[in-house]
Design a protein around this motif. Structure first.
Motif, PDB file in Angstrom:
ATOM      1  N   GLY A   7      15.663   8.276  16.948  1.00  6.81           N
ATOM      2  CA  GLY A   7      15.121   7.615  15.295  1.00  6.81           C
ATOM      3  C   GLY A   7      13.660   7.298  15.697  1.00  6.81           C
ATOM      4  O   GLY A   7      12.618   7.600  14.782  1.00  6.81           O
ATOM      5  N   HIS A   8      13.905   6.258  16.762  1.00 12.34           N
ATOM      6  CA  HIS A   8      12.173   5.419  16.826  1.00 12.34           C
ATOM      7  C   HIS A   8      11.617   6.182  17.635  1.00 12.34           C
ATOM      8  O   HIS A   8      10.199   6.206  17.590  1.00 12.34           O
ATOM      9  N   ARG A   9      11.996   7.370  18.323  1.00  6.14           N
ATOM     10  CA  ARG A   9      11.318   7.783  19.751  1.00  6.14           C
ATOM     11  C   ARG A   9      11.196   9.259  19.387  1.00  6.14           C
ATOM     12  O   ARG A   9      10.420   9.341  20.802  1.00  6.14           O
ATOM     13  N   ALA A  10      12.444  10.242  19.205  1.00  4.18           N
ATOM     14  CA  ALA A  10      12.287  11.680  20.467  1.00  4.18           C
ATOM     15  C   ALA A  10      13.456  12.145  19.537  1.00  4.18           C
ATOM     16  O   ALA A  10      14.178  11.562  18.079  1.00  4.18           O
ATOM     17  N   ARG A  11      14.254  13.082  20.169  1.00  2.00           N
ATOM     18  CA  ARG A  11      15.301  14.989  19.452  1.00  2.00           C
ATOM     19  C   ARG A  11      15.780  14.686  20.488  1.00  2.00           C
ATOM     20  O   ARG A  11      16.286  13.913  21.017  1.00  2.00           O
ATOM     21  N   THR A  12      17.256  15.488  20.207  1.00  2.00           N
ATOM     22  CA  THR A  12      18.012  16.230  20.813  1.00  2.00           C
ATOM     23  C   THR A  12      17.970  18.027  20.871  1.00  2.00           C
ATOM     24  O   THR A  12      17.995  17.978  19.732  1.00  2.00           O
ATOM     25  N   ARG A  13      19.473  17.736  21.607  1.00  3.85           N
ATOM     26  CA  ARG A  13      19.801  19.605  22.002  1.00  3.85           C
ATOM     27  C   ARG A  13      20.946  19.991  21.285  1.00  3.85           C
ATOM     28  O   ARG A  13      21.524  19.103  20.394  1.00  3.85           O
ATOM     29  N   GLY A  69      17.915   1.458   9.246  1.00  2.00           N
ATOM     30  CA  GLY A  69      17.622   2.250   8.819  1.00  2.00           C
ATOM     31  C   GLY A  69      16.035   3.205   9.304  1.00  2.00           C
ATOM     32  O   GLY A  69      15.872   4.046   8.639  1.00  2.00           O
ATOM     33  N   ALA A  70      15.839   2.402  10.310  1.00  2.00           N
ATOM     34  CA  ALA A  70      14.484   3.013  10.652  1.00  2.00           C
ATOM     35  C   ALA A  70      14.916   4.460  11.763  1.00  2.00           C
ATOM     36  O   ALA A  70      13.921   5.696  12.344  1.00  2.00           O
ATOM     37  N   ALA A  71      16.300   3.989  12.125  1.00  2.00           N
ATOM     38  CA  ALA A  71      16.845   5.565  13.296  1.00  2.00           C
ATOM     39  C   ALA A  71      17.110   7.232  12.047  1.00  2.00           C
ATOM     40  O   ALA A  71      17.218   7.401  12.631  1.00  2.00           O
ATOM     41  N   ARG A  72      16.798   6.832  10.287  1.00  2.00           N
ATOM     42  CA  ARG A  72      17.179   7.889   9.538  1.00  2.00           C
ATOM     43  C   ARG A  72      16.123   8.410   9.228  1.00  2.00           C
ATOM     44  O   ARG A  72      14.731   7.864   8.530  1.00  2.00           O
ATOM     45  N   PRO A  73      15.833   9.564   9.030  1.00  2.00           N
ATOM     46  CA  PRO A  73      17.037  11.040   8.818  1.00  2.00           C
ATOM     47  C   PRO A  73      17.362  11.304  10.304  1.00  2.00           C
ATOM     48  O   PRO A  73      16.456  11.695  11.048  1.00  2.00           O
ATOM     49  N   GLY A 165       8.445   8.377  16.211  1.00  2.00           N
ATOM     50  CA  GLY A 165       8.702   8.235  15.167  1.00  2.00           C
ATOM     51  C   GLY A 165       8.041   7.507  13.904  1.00  2.00           C
ATOM     52  O   GLY A 165       8.564   7.120  14.010  1.00  2.00           O
ATOM     53  N   THR A 166       7.056   7.986  13.305  1.00  2.00           N
ATOM     54  CA  THR A 166       6.876   6.948  11.711  1.00  2.00           C
ATOM     55  C   THR A 166       7.729   7.730  10.828  1.00  2.00           C
ATOM     56  O   THR A 166       7.165   8.807  10.811  1.00  2.00           O
ATOM     57  N   PRO A 167       8.205   6.895  10.478  1.00  2.00           N
ATOM     58  CA  PRO A 167       9.037   7.561   9.029  1.00  2.00           C
ATOM     59  C   PRO A 167       8.003   8.057   7.895  1.00  2.00           C
ATOM     60  O   PRO A 167       7.584   7.124   8.310  1.00  2.00           O
ATOM     61  N   VAL A 168       7.618   9.218   7.738  1.00  2.00           N
ATOM     62  CA  VAL A 168       6.564   9.521   6.456  1.00  2.00           C
ATOM     63  C   VAL A 168       7.629  10.395   5.508  1.00  2.00           C
ATOM     64  O   VAL A 168       8.547  11.297   5.971  1.00  2.00           O
ATOM     65  N   SER A 169       7.129  10.629   4.107  1.00  2.00           N
ATOM     66  CA  SER A 169       7.183  11.428   3.785  1.00  2.00           C
ATOM     67  C   SER A 169       6.392  12.295   2.864  1.00  2.00           C
ATOM     68  O   SER A 169       7.165  13.084   2.371  1.00  2.00           O
ATOM     69  N   ARG A 248       7.857  15.782  12.065  1.00  2.00           N
ATOM     70  CA  ARG A 248       9.135  16.933  11.971  1.00  2.00           C
ATOM     71  C   ARG A 248      10.672  15.588  11.691  1.00  2.00           C
ATOM     72  O   ARG A 248      10.424  14.427  11.583  1.00  2.00           O
ATOM     73  N   ASP A 249      11.500  16.227  10.619  1.00  2.00           N
ATOM     74  CA  ASP A 249      12.979  16.046  10.012  1.00  2.00           C
ATOM     75  C   ASP A 249      12.334  13.775   9.657  1.00  2.00           C
ATOM     76  O   ASP A 249      12.743  13.268  10.349  1.00  2.00           O
ATOM     77  N   GLY A 250      11.203  14.512   8.906  1.00  2.00           N
ATOM     78  CA  GLY A 250      10.861  13.178   7.726  1.00  2.00           C
ATOM     79  C   GLY A 250      10.152  11.927   8.995  1.00  2.00           C
ATOM     80  O   GLY A 250       9.748  11.216   8.454  1.00  2.00           O
ATOM     81  N   ARG A 251       9.818  12.391  10.296  1.00  2.00           N
ATOM     82  CA  ARG A 251       8.753  11.406  10.735  1.00  2.00           C
ATOM     83  C   ARG A 251       7.695  12.427  11.438  1.00  2.00           C
ATOM     84  O   ARG A 251       7.069  13.364  11.056  1.00  2.00           O
ATOM     85  N   SER A 252       6.798  10.943  11.649  1.00  2.00           N
ATOM     86  CA  SER A 252       5.251  11.998  12.259  1.00  2.00           C
ATOM     87  C   SER A 252       5.007  11.417  13.725  1.00  2.00           C
ATOM     88  O   SER A 252       5.938  10.382  14.031  1.00  2.00           O
ATOM     89  N   TYR A 253       5.185  12.032  14.938  1.00  2.00           N
ATOM     90  CA  TYR A 253       4.964  11.535  15.977  1.00  2.00           C
ATOM     91  C   TYR A 253       3.551  11.508  17.011  1.00  2.00           C
ATOM     92  O   TYR A 253       2.933  12.951  16.493  1.00  2.00           O
TER      93      TYR A 253
END
Length: 291
Positions: A7-13, A69-73, A165-169, A248-253
């Motif tokens: 959510g706030h910082r990165a991703r998964t496998r 909220g900040a961890a979604r999606p 990551g920053t949530p962006v639409s 990616r995933d509704g966020r900007s990195y």
């Protein structure tokens, strides 16, 4: 080029089959909310983790996932066989996702374990628990529980930090006489493309919705060649380095790109040198002049 979604910082496998059905070792990437088992700091930066092949075949993977909220999606929930929703302090909730039949390419953001997780997971046969940390008093209980703990301490190579990551639409890129817009669609799991104010369409597959959009800042110079009217054509330099933005995933990195020579691939990294990964699926790379 895929990564764990934290959510706030990165991703998964990826993860695998429940108890008796799991027959392969895990090769997943998970996002971590803190750096080890020594403490439970929910303010810690989220990162990405990669559980190695240490998880035994025949046991499911359980991942503790943030749900503020900040961890979604979140990333990777769609592949889970079971998702438990738990109340935590402050009246908030967290998720415990169990993967048994298939492993998502990314999972996260991964957060800290709770005492109730240990009892909940007793119904599975020696599950692997991926979590970002725990209170010190809880560590002996985790060690004695019939599960395989995989925090950053047990699997240091599995976790790395990303750029929050920053949530962006939506994101719009403008050229002197053209405009591209990318709008996040949770339903499509990608960025709907519009060109010059109109939805982009194709003759074979409908409206494009790439899972990842890269805005790569490059040097654009005048080339040696010209068109039929004598106008010099622009030359986009893709060898070198510069700033990049990964959607990616509704966020900007935010990150950087590097390509030392024309024979090299392009690497995308975070500010601290970690890998900045893409979501599984199609990737669009948009070159924009560096400012």
């Amino acid at each position: 080029m895929a990564t764990v979604g934290t959510g706030h910082r990165a991703r998964t496998r990826r993860a695998a089959r429940t108890a008796a059905l799991l027959s392969v070792a895990l090769t997943a990437s998970l996002v971590a909310g803190c750096t080890g088992r020594g403490g439970d700091d929910d303010r810690a930066r989220h990162g990405t983790a990669t559980p190695s092949r240490s998880a035994a075949a025949g046991s499911p993977l359980a991942v503790k996932i943030d749900n503020v909220g900040a961890a979604r999606p979140q990333t990777g929930l769609g592949a889970a066989d079971v998702v438990y929703v738990e109340q935590v302090e402050g009246g908030l909730s967290r998720l415990l996702a169990v993967y048994a039949t298939r492993l998502p390419q990314t999972v996260g953001p991964v957060r800290s374990a709770r005492e109730s997780d240990l009892e909940l997971l007793r119904q599975f046969t020696m599950p692997t628990l991926a979590y970002s940390g725990a209170q010190r008093a809880l560590l002996p209980l985790i060690d004695r529980a019939p599960l395989r703990p995989r925090s950053p301490d047990e699997a240091p190579d599995a976790y790395y930090r990303g750029t929050g990551g920053t949530p962006v639409s939506a994101r719009t890129v403008r050229y002197p006489a053209a405009r591209l817009a990318f709008t996040w669609s949770a339903g499509r799991g990608g960025w709907l493309v519009a060109m010059d104010g109109a939805p982009s369409v194709t003759t074979d597959s409908g409206r494009p919705a790439p899972a990842t959009v890269v805005v790569q800042h490059v040097r654009v110079r005048t080339s040696r060649y010209h068109d039929v009217l004598g106008n010099r054509t622009p030359y986009t330099e893709t060898v070198g380095s510069g700033r990049a933005e990964v959607l990616r995933d509704g966020r900007s990195y935010d990150g950087f790109w590097s390509r030392p020579t024309a024979a090299d691939g392009t690497a995308f990294t975070t500010a601290d040198g970690g890998r900045l990964d893409f979501a599984a699926g199609q990737v669009w790379v948009v070159f924009v002049p560096a400012s």
